[in-house]
Write a protein that holds these residues in place. Structure first.
Motif, short mmCIF file in Angstrom:
data_model
loop_
_atom_site.label_atom_id
_atom_site.label_comp_id
_atom_site.label_asym_id
_atom_site.label_seq_id
_atom_site.Cartn_x
_atom_site.Cartn_y
_atom_site.Cartn_z
N UNK B 434 0.88 -1.18 0.00
CA UNK B 434 0.00 0.00 0.00
C UNK B 434 0.91 1.23 0.00
N UNK B 435 0.62 2.16 -0.89
CA UNK B 435 1.41 3.41 -0.89
C UNK B 435 0.48 4.57 -0.49
N UNK B 456 3.22 -0.98 4.29
CA UNK B 456 2.58 0.30 3.96
C UNK B 456 3.67 1.36 3.88
N UNK B 457 3.74 2.03 2.74
CA UNK B 457 4.73 3.09 2.59
C UNK B 457 4.07 4.45 2.77
N UNK B 466 5.38 4.46 -8.54
CA UNK B 466 4.24 4.56 -7.63
C UNK B 466 3.26 3.38 -7.67
N UNK B 467 3.35 2.50 -8.67
CA UNK B 467 2.38 1.41 -8.78
C UNK B 467 2.37 0.54 -7.52
N UNK B 468 1.17 0.14 -7.11
CA UNK B 468 1.01 -0.73 -5.94
C UNK B 468 -0.39 -1.33 -5.99
N UNK B 504 -8.52 6.75 -3.40
CA UNK B 504 -7.98 5.41 -3.21
C UNK B 504 -7.99 4.72 -4.56
N UNK B 505 -6.79 4.37 -5.05
CA UNK B 505 -6.68 3.65 -6.32
C UNK B 505 -6.47 2.18 -6.00
N UNK B 506 -7.39 1.37 -6.51
CA UNK B 506 -7.31 -0.07 -6.28
C UNK B 506 -7.00 -0.71 -7.62
N UNK B 507 -5.94 -1.50 -7.69
CA UNK B 507 -5.58 -2.10 -8.97
C UNK B 507 -6.79 -2.85 -9.53
#
Lengths: 226, 519
Positions: B434-435, B456-457, B466-468, B504-507
């Motif tokens: 998680x970033x 968690x970063x 930044x991808x996570x 919140x970006x969720x893959x």
């Protein structure tokens, strides 16, 4: 003689049909439904919310809503029930009292979580439009807005979902494909396309400002079912 | 009569305990609470604490929480629950109710009762007794010090003097605002003395000063210093701590001026008074502590009357008035304000209100008149109790509540749930990456809520890759993320606090897996 009677009956049938056609046409004639909008609120802070499912704000006037002749406001003063028996603000009857003002005293506040209000039209109706105003003193988005109609007061049988913007099924009523929207004085008009029902149920699950559920007014435009 | 009185006190204590202990975990953590909890967790896990003169206040809170964490059975910080932390201020709040009853020894038994009742049901006092910050312990130590000081003046000796020293040391080791409180205390004491001299039509004499019991007072000062040094040196493991506890005032003086980033906490002088008197921002309940304010005003007037009842110590009542007034004026004049800072003088107002209530009942000398007067006072307490119920349990994190200040929104909890839901469908589970990208570092209280996630970063700069699985950022980074992200994401938005929106970006593949499992 046979020819006479054939002609006479034929003429009568023709007259009857020609008389009936205009009658049926008049019955389905589409007319504009008169909707009274409350005064808009100017002020507040811009909304700080975005989602893939959020409808772009439309500042234009809503086009006239057309419905078959005889469609009228049928919800005024009708009995209202709710999943929250004791609203922390206002009374349930205020949902259909005609007061759509944004002022602080026009609001019904229900508890947090998924809550519903239900209007009993007291008879089956052909419903053409449901208008709802959650809140319009400032900008907000209400979550998991679901509009259902049914002839069953418990909403267990014969339920028709007219609107559902719960994209992750967090309210447990199914995944909806409708858009989230920013509240304003125009309210949200949900088309019902003549759905036949006695009860109208409106769900929501909190909003962008707090966890509570609010209603200023709801209106059902319908005509008595045949 | 005595049994009835004691039963009433017990009932008041029970009411106070209810408002302070019921559903202690209900409200989301404020950023400050989370920050304090994480520092407490470090002490719990590693046994280390180092005083930071720029932030976070004094050390007592972290040490006081340790036994509660131990008793909760948590093996480490990530197993702890917020209730164990919030029990510290809650117990301080309950002890404050009991202490207020003890004030009846100097203010009159019924004054103590009414003050304790008003405190037990007070919305603000209950609210911050459920809040893991230093305030409630500071208030308890302050008013305990005043009580011990008063007892010492009544019967000078080492016992009460040392108790005063202990509480004074704890005040200093709890929060930097103890300094203006000490100043107000000294000023109020001087005023009481001056008032007495005026009453006696005498000028202050040096002989009186010389007659003071200096030895116990010096012992008290020594104990106060020892307590403070013990805490600030982290029990003699951090030598610089006590020096920093003095140097910190340079930082806090700047903060008080409202300069720099703390300018957002600048409020006009009447901020505290308006919070207490009337608050109605938008549709919702109307909030007011007017019954307490009115009674406190009446109590203040009676404090200056020369005639007193036998169980009332006029010096204590006057001290109460001057001390409360000095703190109210002092804290109101400091531009930096937060609602919890007013509670230390609000406690003084509650004590004065107790005096006012008791005086009102006393004034209605005819017994049939005393009953409706008592009923009226009880109705006022019931009104305050209802307000406290709404504020602590219904509108606990709602911006309409006057004590909700830059508070974490409940929507943030949905986001926290969502991240955990995604972790549940991720092959790595709690080791999912998680970033949290927040250039200003404004991500509290998320470190508390993500304490169980191992990777968690918290990025205060923009990461090179930044991808996570999940990325949390503010809308100001949208364009930058659009340019740098390689994966496809489903985006949700929520408010961390009012006016602070996070995305919140969720893959996409994880979102689809989550939705497929949810049906």
């Amino acid at each position: 003689m046979k020819t006479f009677w054939t002609l006479t009956l034929g003429m009568m049938a023709l007259l009857l049909v020609s008389g009936m056609v205009p009658a049926a046409a008049a019955d389905d004639e589409m007319v504009e439904v008169k909707i009274e909008l409350p005064e808009p609120f100017f002020g507040g802070t811009p909304i700080d919310y975005w989602s893939e499912n959020l409808e772009k704000e439309d500042f234009r006037d809503r086009p006239p809503f057309m419905a078959p002749k005889g469609t009228e406001l049928v919800s005024a003063g009708k009995p209202v029930t709710s999943s929250d028996k004791n609203p922390s603000l206002g009374e349930l009857k205020m949902l259909v009292d005609g007061d759509k003002n944004y002022a602080k005293n026009s609001l019904i506040e229900l508890a947090d979580g998924t809550q519903w209000v239900q209007i009993d039209l007291e008879a089956e109706h052909e419903i053409y439009a449901i208008l709802l105003w959650h809140f319009h003193e400032g900008k907000r988005v209400y979550f998991d807005v679901v509009v259902q109609v049914s002839n069953d007061a418990e909403f267990k049988d014969g339920v028709t979902t007219l609107y559902n913007n719960d994209i992750d099924n967090s309210s447990g009523l199914g995944v909806g494909a409708d858009k989230e929207y920013i509240e304003n004085n125009k309210g949200r008009l949900v088309e019902a396309k003549g759905a036949k029902a006695r009860y109208v149920r409106l769900y929501s699950n909190g909003n962008t400002a707090d966890d509570m559920n609010h209603y200023v007014e709801a209106e059902v435009f319908a005509r008595a079912a045949k | 009569m005595k049994i009835l009185y004691l039963a009433l006190l017990a009932a008041v204590l029970a009411v106070g305990a209810f408002f302070r202990l019921h559903q202690l975990d209900k409200r989301p953590l404020h950023g400050d609470e989370a920050n304090q909890a994480v520092k407490t967790g470090i002490l719990y896990d590693k046994g280390t604490y180092v005083y930071d003169p720029h932030e976070h206040h004094g050390p007592t809170l972290y040490y006081m929480a340790q036994p509660f964490l131990k008793l909760s059975g948590a093996a480490s910080f990530k197993d702890t629950q917020i209730t164990a932390y919030r029990l510290v201020p809650a117990l301080c709040g309950i002890l404050l109710v009991a202490l207020t009853m003890a004030y009846g020894l100097g203010l009159g038994a019924w004054a103590g009762f009414w003050a304790a009742l008003l405190l037990a049901v007070s919305h603000g006092m209950a609210y911050y007794s459920r809040y893991y910050i230093q305030e409630m312990s500071l208030i308890l130590f302050t008013w305990s010090a005043v009580f011990a000081g008063w007892r010492f003046i009544r019967c000078p000796g080492y016992g009460w003097a040392l108790l005063f020293g202990l509480f004074a040391g704890l005040m200093h080791a709890t929060k930097e605002t103890s300094l203006p409180i000490f100043m107000a205390m000294g000023g109020a004491l001087a005023l009481v003395w001056a008032w007495e001299c005026l009453e006696r039509r005498e000028t202050p004499r040096r002989a009186e000063l010389r007659a003071l019991p200096w030895k116990p007072l010096l012992a008290a000062a020594a104990l106060a210093a020892a307590v403070s040094v013990t805490f600030f040196s982290s029990f003699f493991t951090h030598a610089r701590g006590p020096l920093d506890s003095v140097l910190t005032y340079a930082t806090y003086l700047k903060r008080a001026e409202g300069t720099g980033s703390t300018g957002i906490h600048d409020h006009p002088w009447y901020y505290y008074l308006s919070l207490l008197s009337w608050h109605w921002k938008m549709a919702g309940p109307k909030w007011t502590e007017a019954p307490v304010l009115a009674l406190a005003l009446f109590g203040a007037v009676t404090a200056l009357w020369p005639k007193r009842t036998p169980d009332e110590d006029k010096r204590l009542v006057r001290f109460l008035l001057f001390f409360t007034l000095a703190m109210t004026v002092g804290f109101s004049l400091i531009p930096y304000k937060s609602p919890w800072n007013m509670l230390v003088f609000y406690q003084g107002m509650l004590l004065l209100a107790g005096c006012g209530a008791a005086a009102l009942v006393r004034m209605a000398r005819w017994k049939p008149l005393q009953a409706p007067m008592t009923a009226l006072l009880l109705a006022g307490a019931a009104f305050l109790a209802n307000q406290s119920w709404l504020g602590n349990f219904k509108y606990a994190a709602d911006v309409r509540n006057p004590y909700v200040y830059a508070h974490t929104s409940t929507a943030a909890l949905r986001m926290v749930d969502r991240v955990h839901q995604i972790a549940a469908v991720h092959p790595d589970g709690n080791r999912m990456i998680v970033r949290i990208i927040r250039p200003g570092g404004d991500y509290w209280p998320l470190p508390w809520y993500f304490r169980d996630l191992e990777r968690v970063g918290y990025h205060v700069g923009f990461p090179a890759t930044p991808d996570a699985a999940v990325i949390i950022s503010g809308p100001e980074l949208n364009q930058l993320l659009k340019e740098h992200l390689k994966d496809d994401y489903f985006v949700e938005s929520c408010a961390l606090r009012p006016g602070i929106s996070l995305q919140v970006r969720i893959r996409r593949d994880l979102w689809e897996k989550f939705m497929a499992e949810r049906g």
